[in-house]
Design an enzyme around this catalytic site. Structure first.
Site, PDB file in Angstrom:
ATOM      1  N   TRP A   1      -8.303  -2.302  -0.175  1.00  0.00           N
ATOM      2  CA  TRP A   1      -9.158  -1.309  -0.830  1.00  0.00           C
ATOM      3  C   TRP A   1     -10.214  -1.959  -1.729  1.00  0.00           C
ATOM      4  CZ3 TRP A   1      -9.160   3.999  -0.135  1.00  0.00           C
ATOM      5  CH2 TRP A   1      -8.117   4.518   0.644  1.00  0.00           C
TER       6      TRP A   1
ATOM      7  N   ASP B   1      -9.001   4.023  13.241  1.00  0.00           N
ATOM      8  CA  ASP B   1      -9.518   2.696  13.576  1.00  0.00           C
ATOM      9  C   ASP B   1      -8.403   2.008  14.363  1.00  0.00           C
ATOM     10  OD1 ASP B   1     -10.180   0.007  13.641  1.00  0.00           O
ATOM     11  OD2 ASP B   1     -10.504  -0.192  11.488  1.00  0.00           O
TER      12      ASP B   1
ATOM     13  N   ARG C   1      -7.163  12.231  11.193  1.00  0.00           N
ATOM     14  CA  ARG C   1      -8.460  12.723  11.660  1.00  0.00           C
ATOM     15  C   ARG C   1      -9.279  11.615  12.299  1.00  0.00           C
ATOM     16  NH1 ARG C   1     -12.612  10.891   8.617  1.00  0.00           N
ATOM     17  NH2 ARG C   1     -12.040  10.006   6.585  1.00  0.00           N
TER      18      ARG C   1
ATOM     19  N   GLU D   1       0.824  -1.207   0.000  1.00  0.00           N
ATOM     20  CA  GLU D   1       0.000   0.000   0.000  1.00  0.00           C
ATOM     21  C   GLU D   1       0.859   1.260   0.000  1.00  0.00           C
ATOM     22  OE1 GLU D   1      -3.851   1.664   2.424  1.00  0.00           O
ATOM     23  OE2 GLU D   1      -1.995   1.359   3.551  1.00  0.00           O
TER      24      GLU D   1
ATOM     25  N   CYS E   1      -7.887   9.442   5.924  1.00  0.00           N
ATOM     26  CA  CYS E   1      -7.905   9.307   7.387  1.00  0.00           C
ATOM     27  C   CYS E   1      -6.627   9.918   7.964  1.00  0.00           C
ATOM     28  CB  CYS E   1      -8.025   7.840   7.787  1.00  0.00           C
ATOM     29  SG  CYS E   1      -9.602   7.101   7.344  1.00  0.00           S
TER      30      CYS E   1
ATOM     31  N   TYR F   1      -4.868   9.324  -1.733  1.00  0.00           N
ATOM     32  CA  TYR F   1      -3.517   9.622  -1.253  1.00  0.00           C
ATOM     33  C   TYR F   1      -2.462   9.789  -2.349  1.00  0.00           C
ATOM     34  CZ  TYR F   1      -5.481   8.053   3.214  1.00  0.00           C
ATOM     35  OH  TYR F   1      -6.260   7.908   4.326  1.00  0.00           O
TER      36      TYR F   1
END
Length: 360
Positions: A84, A248, A245, A62, A198, A136
């Site tokens: 994803w 998890d 922000r 990733e 995130c 991203y």
């Protein structure tokens, strides 16, 4: 400083003890706290948690995908990375019907398994449906490309901004800058993304090494030549702080810690600096309601020593004679040459994995 593993377990305990119940977009429900920070000295080892087995190759794939500027899941699937998949399938599901009606095709959509298999095998389908929008990689490597319109007329064309290349160049020429930052939070394109970022930005910071630190760095490299180590040792240490922000904490945060740790290692290698401190600032820091028991299990586990990371240099550096003829590879060329297997974990020992469902 408390080690990263213990900090993480304490964070899980903090959420269990102090978290408030909150609803969320997935409908799962969370226990949530706000505004937490974790810190790790890279000299203590690579920050891959050991209280549960981590999917290192998935995390590495990733990160390389981000650094390549890629936003299509085809690259991820080529390396068996599926984090994803659900986001791409959700976009397909919401958009397939009117398109198929227009072209008169069968109106039965693919199952997610069929969808993923077709992405793997059909390049045209992958090009159309594997895209996740300007997430991203797009923001890191190609921020803001496009036209500005005034009364429907193109007023000005803006070239894309490669934030990663700019960061590396600035580190080499102005390492004390307070503007060594990369952002993924492009407010003008959030509505085009399958998921807003995130972890939305990071900043790096460098400092000069003391002479003692330079000598120690030289010795750690394993050099045995009878030369002055100060001529060869890195002269600076580099730290990275990322901002998030939404965290998890059970499934996502361990990946984020390791991913930004690896990003720090990669950047440090390119600019010949020593990885120093890794810092994470966490906003809404939560446990999903179906991760509670798993978190309690992980808190009880004792940790192992952290592993080390080794970057395979055959794809990173060129032979000096080749450099003289072709010139030094650019950072982008080096990144494109990388594959997940170029990053090797050394002495990684962990407890078994703890399974938990992913909320999308």
């Amino acid at each position: 400083m408390i080690n990263i593993e213990r900090q993480y377990q304490q964070l899980l305990g903090d959420i269990l003890e102090n978290g408030v119940e909150k609803k969320d977009r997935t409908g799962t429900g969370t226990l949530s706290v706000f505004g937490r920070q974790i810190r790790h000295k890279m000299s203590e080892g690579f920050p891959l948690l050991t209280t549960k087995k981590m999917a290192f190759k998935t995390m590495t794939t990733e990160l390389l995908w981000f650094l390549r500027g890629d936003t299509n899941i085809k690259f991820l699937l080529d390396y068996d990375c599926h984090i994803w998949d659900a986001d791409a399938y959700k976009r397909y599901w919401f958009n397939w019907k009117p398109i198929k009606e227009d072209c008169g095709e069968d109106l039965t959509p693919h199952t997610q398994k069929e969808f993923i298999n077709r992405i793997k095998t059909d390049d045209e389908f992958a090009k159309k449906w594997g895209e996740l929008g300007p997430i991203y990689g797009k923001q890191w490597r190609s921020w803001g490309d496009g036209d500005e319109y005034v009364d429907g007329i193109v007023y000005m064309k803006y070239p894309p901004i490669d934030q990663i290349t700019n960061l590396v160049n600035e580190l080499k020429t102005n390492p004390d800058s307070r503007r060594l930052m990369v952002s993924a939070w492009n407010v003008g394109e959030l509505d085009q993304m399958v998921l807003p970022p995130c972890h939305y930005g990071f900043q790096v910071y460098t400092r000069e090494l003391s002479i003692e630190e330079q000598v120690k760095a030289y010795e750690k490299m394993g050099y045995t030549k009878n030369i002055d180590p100060l001529d060869y040792a890195p002269k600076r240490a580099i730290s990275l702080m990322w901002n998030q922000r939404s965290s998890d904490t059970f499934l996502g945060l361990p990946f984020n810690i390791a991913s930004y740790g690896l990003l720090l290692e990669i950047i440090a290698k390119e600019v010949n600096m020593i990885p120093d401190e890794l810092i994470g600032n966490l906003g809404d820091t939560h446990l999903y309601s179906n991760h509670i028991e798993q978190a309690k299990e992980q808190i009880k586990r004792t940790s192992y020593d952290l592993p080390k990371i080794q970057i395979t240099e055959r794809n990173w550096y060129q032979h000096e004679k080749v450099k003289e003829h072709l010139g030094e590879k650019t950072f982008s060329e080096k990144i494109l040459s990388y594959r997940p297997e170029c990053f090797e974990l050394i002495d990684y020992e962990s407890h078994p994995a703890i399974k938990a469902p992913l909320s999308n």
